[in-house]
Motif scaffolding. Structure first.
Motif, short mmCIF file in Angstrom:
data_model
loop_
_atom_site.label_atom_id
_atom_site.label_comp_id
_atom_site.label_asym_id
_atom_site.label_seq_id
_atom_site.Cartn_x
_atom_site.Cartn_y
_atom_site.Cartn_z
N GLU A 3 -56.13 -6.59 37.28
CA GLU A 3 -57.21 -6.04 38.09
C GLU A 3 -58.20 -7.15 38.43
OE1 GLU A 3 -57.42 -3.04 39.32
OE2 GLU A 3 -55.50 -2.54 38.41
N ALA A 4 -58.96 -6.93 39.49
CA ALA A 4 -59.85 -7.98 39.99
C ALA A 4 -60.85 -8.42 38.93
CB ALA A 4 -60.58 -7.50 41.24
N SER A 5 -61.24 -7.54 37.99
CA SER A 5 -62.26 -7.86 37.01
C SER A 5 -61.69 -8.42 35.71
CB SER A 5 -63.09 -6.62 36.70
OG SER A 5 -62.25 -5.60 36.17
N THR A 6 -60.36 -8.50 35.58
CA THR A 6 -59.71 -8.92 34.34
C THR A 6 -59.38 -10.40 34.37
OG1 THR A 6 -58.72 -6.72 34.13
CG2 THR A 6 -57.77 -8.50 32.80
N SER A 7 -59.81 -11.12 33.36
CA SER A 7 -59.49 -12.54 33.21
C SER A 7 -59.93 -13.39 34.40
CB SER A 7 -57.99 -12.73 32.95
OG SER A 7 -57.59 -12.05 31.80
N GLU A 129 -56.05 -20.99 37.45
CA GLU A 129 -56.72 -21.04 36.15
C GLU A 129 -56.80 -19.66 35.52
OE1 GLU A 129 -58.95 -23.47 33.25
OE2 GLU A 129 -57.67 -23.98 34.95
N ASN A 130 -57.11 -18.65 36.31
CA ASN A 130 -57.20 -17.28 35.80
C ASN A 130 -55.84 -16.76 35.33
OD1 ASN A 130 -59.97 -17.09 36.25
ND2 ASN A 130 -59.70 -16.36 38.35
N LEU A 131 -54.80 -17.05 36.08
CA LEU A 131 -53.46 -16.61 35.69
C LEU A 131 -52.99 -17.33 34.43
CD1 LEU A 131 -51.76 -16.37 39.20
CD2 LEU A 131 -52.23 -14.47 37.65
N LEU A 132 -53.30 -18.60 34.32
CA LEU A 132 -52.94 -19.33 33.10
C LEU A 132 -53.65 -18.75 31.89
CD1 LEU A 132 -53.02 -22.99 34.47
CD2 LEU A 132 -50.99 -21.76 33.69
N ALA A 133 -54.91 -18.39 32.06
CA ALA A 133 -55.67 -17.79 30.96
C ALA A 133 -55.06 -16.47 30.52
CB ALA A 133 -57.12 -17.60 31.38
N ALA A 134 -54.40 -15.78 31.45
CA ALA A 134 -53.76 -14.50 31.13
C ALA A 134 -52.34 -14.68 30.59
CB ALA A 134 -53.73 -13.62 32.38
#
Length: 447
Positions: A3-7, A129-134
């Motif tokens: 979702e847009a607000s996650t990670s 970066e956000n996808l890597l964090a997830a």
């Protein structure tokens, strides 16, 4: 899908603002030195630690950065591109906010490069970066090709592409800067549209040279070198290249007709139905409409003479030629020689790249881009068009037929006019949508 607000890290506007504050003006590298470029690379490492720690990085021609994100399969990867250099600024121009201040005001980030092309770079790297964090791993290898000398026609992307090709890597999809989301792509089309470049005009630099007898200006001869060059230029202006509607341009009008109503639909449907007439109409309008349908020639430099009272023994003109899809360098040079029809004026090629082929709009790659647009700009229709300016992707279309040009940022006419001009800015909402575009696209890459 996340979702847009996650990670999703906050403060994307501040990250872009910090990028803008580093004046990576590639055309002024000899003046400013390498310090801004080294500083910018250090800034990227600070802002995107996971990208640098978890992806492999190679550097080509000093400023061509190539990151590799290992996916579940390594053949037919995805190549996502952006560039981090910018064009010069005239300090006397009336900017609302200083061009390298990275001011955040009125819901926007202001400064040189916010649209071209640090804004795109920012949303791309934020998404990764956000996808890597997830903990996400893409279905295919994903390469990030980030050029540092695109604006000065440097060698970064060219060297990178040469190595990619040499290694036998054939990208399934190449996506670089180019079109954008616009509120009205044409005056007759009041339709939010994501304009995706499916072809790119070639770029050719030609030089015209003429020689003549020098001497004192008090007794000029009939045929001066400057006279020959002036006549050649005038003939080129009077005899432009023929106009024709490309497959991409026709598809563009068909898309407009499909998604508009009333008078706009009738006009765009008619434009798509009769290509020869449409080409002549657009050519008569001049400017961007004319550039859509023909190879263009611009005289960008003139030289000749050493003093006001001396007849010049030589004169020259530099031509910037933009090749329409279907035209070639060889044919353009031959046509220009025929138009000039003066054996005393030589025509030589300084440098050039051919026009690209037209990428398909009925394949999985186009569907992937359209899906990402629908996810982030649901009000916009995804429309193909011909990219008129040069991008770094021109080095890839030779061996990667699915090459597209699109920045997932909203650009009004005012914003498009500010690119390479004054008061360049991007809205924060557009940055947030752009990050979601890339996040959706990467997560949706098919196996």
């Amino acid at each position: 899908m996340i979702e847009a607000s996650t990670s999703v890290r906050p403060d994307i506007a501040e990250r872009l603002a910090r990028m803008v504050r580093v004046p990576t003006v590639s055309a002024e590298r000899d003046i400013r030195g390498v310090e801004p470029f080294d500083k910018f690379r250090a800034l990227l490492r600070e802002l995107y630690p996971r990208v640098h720690d978890e992806l492999t990085l190679e550097v080509f021609a000093e400023v061509g950065l190539l990151f590799r994100w290992t996916g579940r399969r390594s053949d037919e990867p995805v190549m996502l591109m952006a560039h981090w250099d910018v064009v010069p600024v005239d300090e006397t121009d009336p900017w609302t906010h200083p061009p390298f201040s990275g001011t955040i005001a009125g819901g926007s980030v202001w400064g040189r490069g916010t649209l071209d092309d640090k804004g795109q770079l920012c949303v791309l790297l934020d998404a990764v970066e956000n996808l890597l964090a997830a903990g996400f791993q893409p279905e295919r290898d994903v390469y990030l090709s980030l050029g540092g000398d695109e604006e000065s026609h440097g060698k970064g992307a060219q060297a990178t592409a040469a190595v990619v090709c040499e290694r036998g890597i054939r990208p399934w999809l190449v996506l670089d800067e180019g079109g954008a989301v616009t509120d009205a792509p044409l005056p007759i089309v009041p339709l939010p549209a994501a304009m995706v470049g499916v072809a790119e005009k070639g770029v050719l630099t030609l030089r015209l040279d003429a020689r003549g007898a020098g001497g004192h200006a008090s007794a000029p001869g009939r045929e001066l070198a400057t006279t020959r060059i002036a006549r050649a230029v005038r003939r080129l202006q009077r005899h432009p290249f023929p106009a024709r509607l490309s497959t991409s341009a026709r598809a563009m009008f068909s898309h407009f007709a499909e998604h508009t109503e009333g008078r706009p639909r009738r006009i765009t449907r008619a434009l798509a139905a009769v290509p020869p007439v449409t080409a002549r109409v657009l050519a008569a309008l001049g400017g961007e409409p004319a550039a859509m349908v023909r190879t263009t020639v611009a005289v960008t430099m003139l030289a000749g003479g050493t003093a006001s009272n001396v007849l010049p023994s030589q004169a020259s003109a530099t031509l910037n030629v933009r090749l329409a899809p279907g035209d070639s360098i060889a044919n353009a040079v031959a046509s220009i020689r025929r138009v000039i029809r003066d054996p005393q004026v030589s025509v030589s090629v300084v440098e050039g790249t051919e026009a690209s082929p037209e990428s398909a709009t009925d394949n999985a790659q186009w569907a992937l881009i359209r899906s990402a647009v629908s996810e982030t700009y649901p009000e916009a229709v995804t429309v193909p068009y011909v990219q008129m300016s040069a991008t770094d992707s021109r080095y890839y279309h030779v061996f990667s037929p699915a090459t597209y040009r699109f920045a997932p940022l909203l650009m009004t006419q005012r914003q498009r006019d500010a690119i390479h001009g004054v008061d360049e800015f991007v809205t924060i909402d557009s940055l947030e949508r752009g990050e979601r575009f890339y996040r959706h696209l990467i997560r949706s890459i098919p196996a």
